[in-house]
Scaffold this motif. Structure first.
Motif, mmCIF file in Angstrom:
data_model
loop_
_atom_site.group_PDB
_atom_site.id
_atom_site.type_symbol
_atom_site.label_atom_id
_atom_site.label_comp_id
_atom_site.label_asym_id
_atom_site.label_seq_id
_atom_site.Cartn_x
_atom_site.Cartn_y
_atom_site.Cartn_z
ATOM 1 N N GLU A 280 -71.376 -42.190 -67.427
ATOM 2 C CA GLU A 280 -71.668 -40.922 -68.095
ATOM 3 C C GLU A 280 -73.107 -40.879 -68.588
ATOM 4 N N ALA A 281 -73.616 -41.999 -69.095
ATOM 5 C CA ALA A 281 -75.016 -42.040 -69.556
ATOM 6 C C ALA A 281 -75.978 -41.791 -68.399
ATOM 7 N N LEU A 282 -75.715 -42.400 -67.255
ATOM 8 C CA LEU A 282 -76.569 -42.176 -66.081
ATOM 9 C C LEU A 282 -76.458 -40.740 -65.594
ATOM 10 N N ALA A 283 -75.237 -40.179 -65.609
ATOM 11 C CA ALA A 283 -75.063 -38.794 -65.158
ATOM 12 C C ALA A 283 -75.790 -37.824 -66.070
ATOM 13 N N ARG B 253 -78.945 -35.208 -65.079
ATOM 14 C CA ARG B 253 -78.882 -33.759 -65.281
ATOM 15 C C ARG B 253 -79.994 -33.237 -66.166
ATOM 16 N N ARG B 254 -80.683 -34.105 -66.880
ATOM 17 C CA ARG B 254 -81.682 -33.670 -67.855
ATOM 18 C C ARG B 254 -82.837 -32.949 -67.174
ATOM 19 N N GLY B 255 -83.064 -31.691 -67.553
ATOM 20 C CA GLY B 255 -84.211 -30.924 -67.051
ATOM 21 C C GLY B 255 -84.215 -30.717 -65.568
ATOM 22 N N GLN B 256 -83.040 -30.757 -64.952
ATOM 23 C CA GLN B 256 -82.984 -30.635 -63.495
ATOM 24 C C GLN B 256 -82.751 -29.186 -63.097
ATOM 25 N N PRO B 257 -83.729 -28.493 -62.431
ATOM 26 C CA PRO B 257 -83.503 -27.119 -61.986
ATOM 27 C C PRO B 257 -82.567 -27.080 -60.778
ATOM 28 N N GLY B 258 -81.814 -25.990 -60.670
ATOM 29 C CA GLY B 258 -80.928 -25.834 -59.526
ATOM 30 C C GLY B 258 -79.691 -26.704 -59.680
ATOM 31 N N PRO B 259 -78.974 -26.923 -58.596
ATOM 32 C CA PRO B 259 -77.756 -27.732 -58.655
ATOM 33 C C PRO B 259 -78.072 -29.143 -59.142
ATOM 34 N N PRO B 260 -77.453 -29.594 -60.253
ATOM 35 C CA PRO B 260 -77.797 -30.908 -60.804
ATOM 36 C C PRO B 260 -77.243 -32.039 -59.947
ATOM 37 N N GLY C 84 -75.520 -35.801 -59.719
ATOM 38 C CA GLY C 84 -74.520 -36.514 -60.487
ATOM 39 C C GLY C 84 -74.514 -37.984 -60.146
ATOM 40 N N PHE C 85 -73.652 -38.733 -60.828
ATOM 41 C CA PHE C 85 -73.594 -40.175 -60.597
ATOM 42 C C PHE C 85 -73.287 -40.527 -59.139
ATOM 43 N N PRO C 86 -72.381 -39.800 -58.425
ATOM 44 C CA PRO C 86 -72.118 -40.160 -57.025
ATOM 45 C C PRO C 86 -73.346 -40.094 -56.132
ATOM 46 N N HIS C 87 -74.357 -39.268 -56.506
ATOM 47 C CA HIS C 87 -75.557 -39.176 -55.677
ATOM 48 C C HIS C 87 -76.329 -40.496 -55.653
#
Length: 400
Positions: A56-59, A63-70, A72-75
């Motif tokens: 959750e911390a990595l996810a 997501r922080r300050g990410q424009p458009g589709p964020p 996630g951890f699976p990426h």
């Protein structure tokens, strides 16, 4: 752990750069560093996937300050594949780096991956020096991704490139999703049907404009932008096919919507009117689409070229020079607009599409540079710096 989170936060920047024209300056060493970071992110995924709090911390950091589709951890687990695919699809990647990429994707298990870089965005040619072994990596653990999946990815991509080689008139862009293309063809079909049925062109245009906004606004805004851009691209490709001589009668494989797109030049009008009729909508459209696609549309549709250039100029006027960072930054980070790197890429794309668009863009930058004081050094005028970057990019392109 905070250092790891800071590194993960750079993943969106790495993927964004891999899809941009900035990779034209990459050499094989820079490519190796990018791939090594991708393998490192994959290792973090494998290490933390059974630890919910760290996941959750990595996810959250992704997501922080990410424009458009964020992201996630699976990426993180698919990072080598995501980066490899983005680079394979990017025509700006130099041949030497492209060859190194293919060799890296096809390397056998246990091949040495090379030293880990100090920075994701370390400039080409900078020495990366061997860094300390990650404390998170157990002794003997392999840093590389699964070679079978990457080899399969490389083979499939190479096969698709060979099959996509033009053997006749131009085709729609290979990156057009089938669903988006189908929706764009349905939209064009209705516009053409009304064009044929209406006796008076003015009345037909008014009728189209009454239903078109409602139909497009029923879609989520990103999808509406994709459909409109795809429709304009299909019309553009249809016109190019007609000019190439042949239409759809010689068995060239053009579908009906493309062939008929060359016959009715009024069809783009309602789509362009919908885009340009609302400045906020047009601004969101230009922020959403990549610079190379927008340059292609602006080069074909003259109605778009001036508004798009004015929009870029407006975004550039809100940049301020930060002497501590040594670069141009947005005066208000929260407001819509482009950062310096993205703005530079957009202007470079405009200068690479057509001679007419290149002349208009350079003339506008020279005029703004003169109004700003006609400085010759960096850091005093954003227009001086943009013009110097554009001219340097054109010079490098001419030397190839």
């Amino acid at each position: 752990m905070e250092a790891v989170l800071g590194q993960v936060e750079q993943l969106p920047a790495l993927l964004a750069v891999s899809r941009s024209a900035l990779v034209r300056d990459w050499d094989p060493l820079t490519l190796d560093r990018a791939l090594e970071w991708a393998r490192y992110f994959q290792h973090l995924h494998d290490r933390f996937r059974t630890r919910p709090r760290l996941r959750e911390a990595l996810a959250r950091r992704l997501r922080r300050g990410q424009p458009g589709p964020p992201l996630g951890f699976p990426h993180l687990g698919r990072c080598p594949q995501l980066l490899g695919l983005a680079l394979l699809e990017n025509r700006a990647l130099p041949p030497a780096a492209c060859r190194r990429l293919l060799r890296s994707l096809l390397q056998p298990p246990g091949a040495e991956a090379g030293p880990r870089p100090r920075s994701l965005l370390q400039p080409p040619g900078a020495e990366a020096g061997p860094g300390p072994r990650s404390l998170l990596q157990p002794p003997g653990a392999e840093a590389g991704p699964g070679p079978r999946s990457l080899a399969l990815l490389a083979r499939r991509k190479a096969a698709s490139r060979l099959l996509a080689l033009p053997c006749g008139p131009p085709r729609p862009p290979a990156g057009l999703e089938p669903q988006v293309r189908a929706e764009a063809q349905l939209l064009l079909g209705r516009l053409r049907e009304e064009e044929r049925q209406e006796a008076e062109p003015a009345g037909g245009a008014a009728g189209r404009l009454r239903w078109l906004p409602g139909a497009l606004e029923q879609l989520p805004q990103p999808r509406a932008f994709e459909v409109v851009a795809a429709a304009l691209l299909l019309l553009r490709q249809g016109n190019g096919a007609e000019q190439a001589g042949g239409g759809g009668r010689d068995g060239s494989g053009l579908d009906e919507s493309q062939a008929s797109g060359a016959e009715d030049g009024c069809v783009p009008g309602p789509l362009l009117s919908w885009l340009l009729g609302n400045l906020e909508r047009f601004s969101a459209f230009c922020l959403f689409l990549p610079g190379s696609l927008l340059a292609s549309l602006a080069g074909h549709y003259s109605q778009l070229s001036r508004p798009y250039l004015d929009l870029l100029i407006g975004w550039g006027s809100h940049l301020l020079y930060d002497p501590l960072q040594g670069q141009w930054v947005k005066s208000c980070p929260e407001e819509a607009g482009l950062a310096w790197e993205e703005l530079r890429e957009r202007f470079s794309c405009l200068c690479q599409d057509s001679a007419l668009l290149r002349g208009q863009t350079q003339a506008a930058l020279k005029l703004l540079k003169a109004r700003d004081g006609d400085f010759k050094v960096c850091g005093l005028s954003v227009w001086t710096d943009l013009l110097m970057e554009v001219e340097e990019s054109l010079r490098k392109e001419a030397e190839r």
